[in-house]
Design a protein around this motif. Structure first.
Motif, PDB file in Angstrom:
ATOM      1  N   GLU A 159      -1.883  35.468  -6.516  1.00 59.78           N
ATOM      2  CA  GLU A 159      -3.082  34.639  -6.549  1.00 59.78           C
ATOM      3  C   GLU A 159      -2.723  33.180  -6.287  1.00 59.78           C
ATOM      4  O   GLU A 159      -1.622  32.730  -6.644  1.00 59.78           O
ATOM      5  CB  GLU A 159      -3.780  34.726  -7.910  1.00 59.78           C
ATOM      6  CG  GLU A 159      -4.232  36.105  -8.319  1.00 59.78           C
ATOM      7  CD  GLU A 159      -3.245  36.786  -9.243  1.00 59.78           C
ATOM      8  OE1 GLU A 159      -3.658  37.645 -10.039  1.00 59.78           O
ATOM      9  OE2 GLU A 159      -2.040  36.446  -9.172  1.00 59.78           O
ATOM     10  N   SER A 160      -3.638  32.463  -5.696  1.00 60.29           N
ATOM     11  CA  SER A 160      -3.465  31.032  -5.480  1.00 60.29           C
ATOM     12  C   SER A 160      -4.834  30.376  -5.426  1.00 60.29           C
ATOM     13  O   SER A 160      -5.859  31.063  -5.340  1.00 60.29           O
ATOM     14  CB  SER A 160      -2.694  30.758  -4.185  1.00 60.29           C
ATOM     15  OG  SER A 160      -3.400  31.267  -3.076  1.00 60.29           O
TER      16      SER A 160
ATOM     17  N   GLY B 271      -6.022  28.077  -7.741  1.00 60.01           N
ATOM     18  CA  GLY B 271      -6.499  27.542  -9.007  1.00 60.01           C
ATOM     19  C   GLY B 271      -6.188  26.063  -9.142  1.00 60.01           C
ATOM     20  O   GLY B 271      -5.495  25.477  -8.309  1.00 60.01           O
TER      21      GLY B 271
ATOM     22  N   LEU C  18     -10.347  30.930  -4.762  1.00 57.14           N
ATOM     23  CA  LEU C  18      -9.127  31.643  -5.105  1.00 57.14           C
ATOM     24  C   LEU C  18      -8.801  32.656  -4.014  1.00 57.14           C
ATOM     25  O   LEU C  18      -9.697  33.252  -3.422  1.00 57.14           O
ATOM     26  CB  LEU C  18      -9.275  32.363  -6.445  1.00 57.14           C
ATOM     27  CG  LEU C  18      -9.694  31.517  -7.642  1.00 57.14           C
ATOM     28  CD1 LEU C  18      -9.706  32.383  -8.903  1.00 57.14           C
ATOM     29  CD2 LEU C  18      -8.798  30.308  -7.812  1.00 57.14           C
TER      30      LEU C  18
ATOM     31  N   CYS D 253      -6.166  36.038  -3.112  1.00 54.04           N
ATOM     32  CA  CYS D 253      -5.277  37.084  -3.613  1.00 54.04           C
ATOM     33  C   CYS D 253      -4.640  37.724  -2.389  1.00 54.04           C
ATOM     34  O   CYS D 253      -5.309  38.485  -1.681  1.00 54.04           O
ATOM     35  CB  CYS D 253      -6.055  38.090  -4.433  1.00 54.04           C
ATOM     36  SG  CYS D 253      -5.090  39.537  -4.932  1.00 54.04           S
TER      37      CYS D 253
ATOM     38  N   THR E  20      -3.750  32.890 -11.882  1.00 56.40           N
ATOM     39  CA  THR E  20      -3.810  31.479 -11.514  1.00 56.40           C
ATOM     40  C   THR E  20      -4.768  30.771 -12.463  1.00 56.40           C
ATOM     41  O   THR E  20      -5.840  31.295 -12.779  1.00 56.40           O
ATOM     42  CB  THR E  20      -4.237  31.296 -10.042  1.00 56.40           C
ATOM     43  OG1 THR E  20      -4.162  29.916  -9.684  1.00 56.40           O
ATOM     44  CG2 THR E  20      -5.641  31.810  -9.766  1.00 56.40           C
ATOM     45  N   GLN E  21      -4.371  29.612 -12.934  1.00 53.22           N
ATOM     46  CA  GLN E  21      -5.158  28.894 -13.938  1.00 53.22           C
ATOM     47  C   GLN E  21      -6.287  28.108 -13.274  1.00 53.22           C
ATOM     48  O   GLN E  21      -6.070  27.372 -12.309  1.00 53.22           O
ATOM     49  CB  GLN E  21      -4.268  27.922 -14.714  1.00 53.22           C
ATOM     50  CG  GLN E  21      -4.998  27.045 -15.720  1.00 53.22           C
ATOM     51  CD  GLN E  21      -5.490  27.825 -16.926  1.00 53.22           C
ATOM     52  OE1 GLN E  21      -4.736  28.606 -17.511  1.00 53.22           O
ATOM     53  NE2 GLN E  21      -6.748  27.610 -17.311  1.00 53.22           N
TER      54      GLN E  21
END
Length: 120
Positions: A6-7, A9, A20, A22, A114-115
């Motif tokens: 994931e990216s 965030g 986001l 995935c 991802t936060q």
């Protein structure tokens, strides 16, 4: 074996947007249903949005309907979650999940998360 990353965030102000991603490797996502989940501190992980393998069917948690959109690009082996009109209560770690059933066996994979932090 499917690896999910994931990216996208980050920190965003209330009312802002994030997308986001995935990204999958190790296998083609064409045959997998994909879900985005989130987990806030002290709370259970919950399903936010899901899309079937063909991309023709989606469903959303009531709390995000009309604000979040899940989509997939099988050519890029990537699934997206567009998040608009973000609220502080959307703050959580967001996880991507891929599921499929082959000959009666269920295969289930998770990304590392991802936060997303929504705060002024």
């Amino acid at each position: 074996q499917v690896q999910l990353v994931e990216s996208g965030g980050g920190l965003v102000q209330p009312g802002g947007s994030l997308r986001l991603s995935c990204a999958a490797s190790g296998s083609n996502l064409d045959y997998y249903s994909i879900g985005w989940y989130r987990q806030a501190p002290g709370k259970e992980r919950e399903l936010v949005a899901a899309i079937n393998s063909a991309g023709g069917s989606t469903n959303y948690a009531d709390s995000v309907k009309g604000r979040f959109t899940i989509s997939r690009d099988n050519a890029k082996n990537t699934v997206y979650l567009q998040m608009n009109s973000l609220k502080p209560e959307d703050t959580a770690v967001y996880y991507c999940n891929a599921q499929t059933v082959v000959m009666g066996w269920k295969y289930d994979y998770w990304g590392q998360g991802t936060q997303v932090t929504v705060s002024s």
